[in-house]
Motif scaffolding. Sequence first.
Motif, PDB file in Angstrom:
ATOM      1  N   ARG A   1       0.857  -1.195   0.000  1.00  0.00           N
ATOM      2  CA  ARG A   1       0.000   0.000   0.000  1.00  0.00           C
ATOM      3  C   ARG A   1       0.894   1.246   0.000  1.00  0.00           C
ATOM      4  O   ARG A   1       0.855   2.054   0.919  1.00  0.00           O
ATOM      5  CB  ARG A   1      -0.911   0.049   1.239  1.00  0.00           C
ATOM      6  N   PRO A   2       1.764   1.409  -1.005  1.00  0.00           N
ATOM      7  CA  PRO A   2       2.755   2.497  -0.976  1.00  0.00           C
ATOM      8  C   PRO A   2       2.151   3.890  -1.003  1.00  0.00           C
ATOM      9  O   PRO A   2       2.797   4.856  -0.583  1.00  0.00           O
ATOM     10  CB  PRO A   2       3.589   2.234  -2.242  1.00  0.00           C
ATOM     11  N   ALA A   3       0.915   4.037  -1.478  1.00  0.00           N
ATOM     12  CA  ALA A   3       0.311   5.367  -1.581  1.00  0.00           C
ATOM     13  C   ALA A   3      -0.655   5.667  -0.433  1.00  0.00           C
ATOM     14  O   ALA A   3      -1.336   6.695  -0.455  1.00  0.00           O
ATOM     15  CB  ALA A   3      -0.423   5.511  -2.921  1.00  0.00           C
ATOM     16  N   ALA A   4      -0.718   4.798   0.555  1.00  0.00           N
ATOM     17  CA  ALA A   4      -1.744   4.937   1.600  1.00  0.00           C
ATOM     18  C   ALA A   4      -1.643   6.261   2.345  1.00  0.00           C
ATOM     19  O   ALA A   4      -2.648   6.953   2.544  1.00  0.00           O
ATOM     20  CB  ALA A   4      -1.655   3.758   2.569  1.00  0.00           C
ATOM     21  N   TRP A   5      -0.431   6.633   2.775  1.00  0.00           N
ATOM     22  CA  TRP A   5      -0.292   7.896   3.512  1.00  0.00           C
ATOM     23  C   TRP A   5      -0.630   9.095   2.629  1.00  0.00           C
ATOM     24  O   TRP A   5      -1.339  10.016   3.069  1.00  0.00           O
ATOM     25  CB  TRP A   5       1.123   8.045   4.058  1.00  0.00           C
ATOM     26  N   ALA A   6      -0.143   9.090   1.412  1.00  0.00           N
ATOM     27  CA  ALA A   6      -0.441  10.201   0.502  1.00  0.00           C
ATOM     28  C   ALA A   6      -1.943  10.327   0.275  1.00  0.00           C
ATOM     29  O   ALA A   6      -2.491  11.444   0.251  1.00  0.00           O
ATOM     30  CB  ALA A   6       0.286   9.999  -0.831  1.00  0.00           C
ATOM     31  N   ASP A   7      -2.631   9.204   0.131  1.00  0.00           N
ATOM     32  CA  ASP A   7      -4.079   9.237  -0.075  1.00  0.00           C
ATOM     33  C   ASP A   7      -4.803   9.757   1.163  1.00  0.00           C
ATOM     34  O   ASP A   7      -5.790  10.498   1.066  1.00  0.00           O
ATOM     35  CB  ASP A   7      -4.595   7.831  -0.419  1.00  0.00           C
ATOM     36  N   TRP A   8      -4.310   9.363   2.342  1.00  0.00           N
ATOM     37  CA  TRP A   8      -4.952   9.808   3.586  1.00  0.00           C
ATOM     38  C   TRP A   8      -4.806  11.320   3.751  1.00  0.00           C
ATOM     39  O   TRP A   8      -5.779  12.021   4.052  1.00  0.00           O
ATOM     40  CB  TRP A   8      -4.340   9.074   4.779  1.00  0.00           C
ATOM     41  N   PHE A   9      -3.594  11.828   3.539  1.00  0.00           N
ATOM     42  CA  PHE A   9      -3.386  13.273   3.643  1.00  0.00           C
ATOM     43  C   PHE A   9      -4.172  14.021   2.558  1.00  0.00           C
ATOM     44  O   PHE A   9      -4.742  15.081   2.818  1.00  0.00           O
ATOM     45  CB  PHE A   9      -1.896  13.603   3.546  1.00  0.00           C
ATOM     46  N   ALA A  10      -4.223  13.454   1.350  1.00  0.00           N
ATOM     47  CA  ALA A  10      -4.959  14.108   0.258  1.00  0.00           C
ATOM     48  C   ALA A  10      -6.439  14.225   0.593  1.00  0.00           C
ATOM     49  O   ALA A  10      -7.083  15.226   0.252  1.00  0.00           O
ATOM     50  CB  ALA A  10      -4.769  13.332  -1.041  1.00  0.00           C
ATOM     51  N   ALA A  11      -6.994  13.214   1.277  1.00  0.00           N
ATOM     52  CA  ALA A  11      -8.403  13.265   1.659  1.00  0.00           C
ATOM     53  C   ALA A  11      -8.676  14.413   2.635  1.00  0.00           C
ATOM     54  O   ALA A  11      -9.804  14.895   2.735  1.00  0.00           O
ATOM     55  CB  ALA A  11      -8.821  11.940   2.287  1.00  0.00           C
TER      56      ALA A  11
END
Length: 301
Positions: free
Chosen positions: A200-210
């Motif tokens: 899940r390499p993009a998980a943190w980026a997706d969470w912050f983007a939300a």
Amino acid sequence: MALQRRFLPPLSALTAFEAAARHGSFTAAARELNISQAAVSRRVQLLEEILKQRLFERIRQRVILTPGGAAYARELQDSLARIGMATVNTMAARTGQVSLNIATLPTFGTRWLIPRLPDFADRHPEITVNLPTRVENFDFTAEPLDAAIFFGDPIAPGAIVDRLIEEELVPVASRRLLTRHRIRKPEDLFKIPLLQQSTRPAAWADWFAALGIACPPVPLGPRYGQFAMILQAAVVGLGAAIVPRFLVERELQSRDLVIPFPHSIGSKQAYCLFYPEAKRNDPALRVFRDWLIAQAGAFRR
């Protein structure tokens, strides 16, 4: 078939090599097999003579697989696992017991499925559930599997798919770490290592983007191969992790980890049960499938 038997090495040599390959040690293999280290060495040497190639490099007190040895070990481990499953199934059939071989992801099996299996065993004592683990694609045509539990959409032609649990990813960290770094708002998380799960390499980026927050375009923190590892890393304070909520129940209840901010993100993919079309009407599998879907129902969003 006669040709295949001609190239079949002694089982004692195969099991000695497999144990030594798994442990990276003749001593540990000897301990597991309850034989001497010299016996392990002789059996591996016999196998090398049959194959006409070295399987290990001997460096001081260590043994390291050669490239050919590593490839052979992978094939052999799968083959021995299939023999083991066949033996268990045959023994079960003699006693009237029914066996199911359900491949599962290691963390899902350890943290979610196994704690619930006593309920299934109480309801269906006549069915034994074997749980071989898989982290890569499975092959129903090559392995004696009745079903598999996987995340996402693995390559499984002709398989029937039942959706079980969708992921709700939440940030977690130890209370001590959050207090020490004075984490008050989501942006403060950039002060500490943000642990990553390799799948899940993009998980943190997706969470912050939300949340409308830009994630720095640099590696955030250490990367781990399984959720079980990333959770333990978070518990001991190596950083914050973003994980499926249903896998972190134990740590949240014990307060080893807390959710610092209630924001979560979902995923279009889910943990699913896959099984071959030919198994659709298998009585034992239908019972397990229905029980599993009922267990997963509480976690559906």
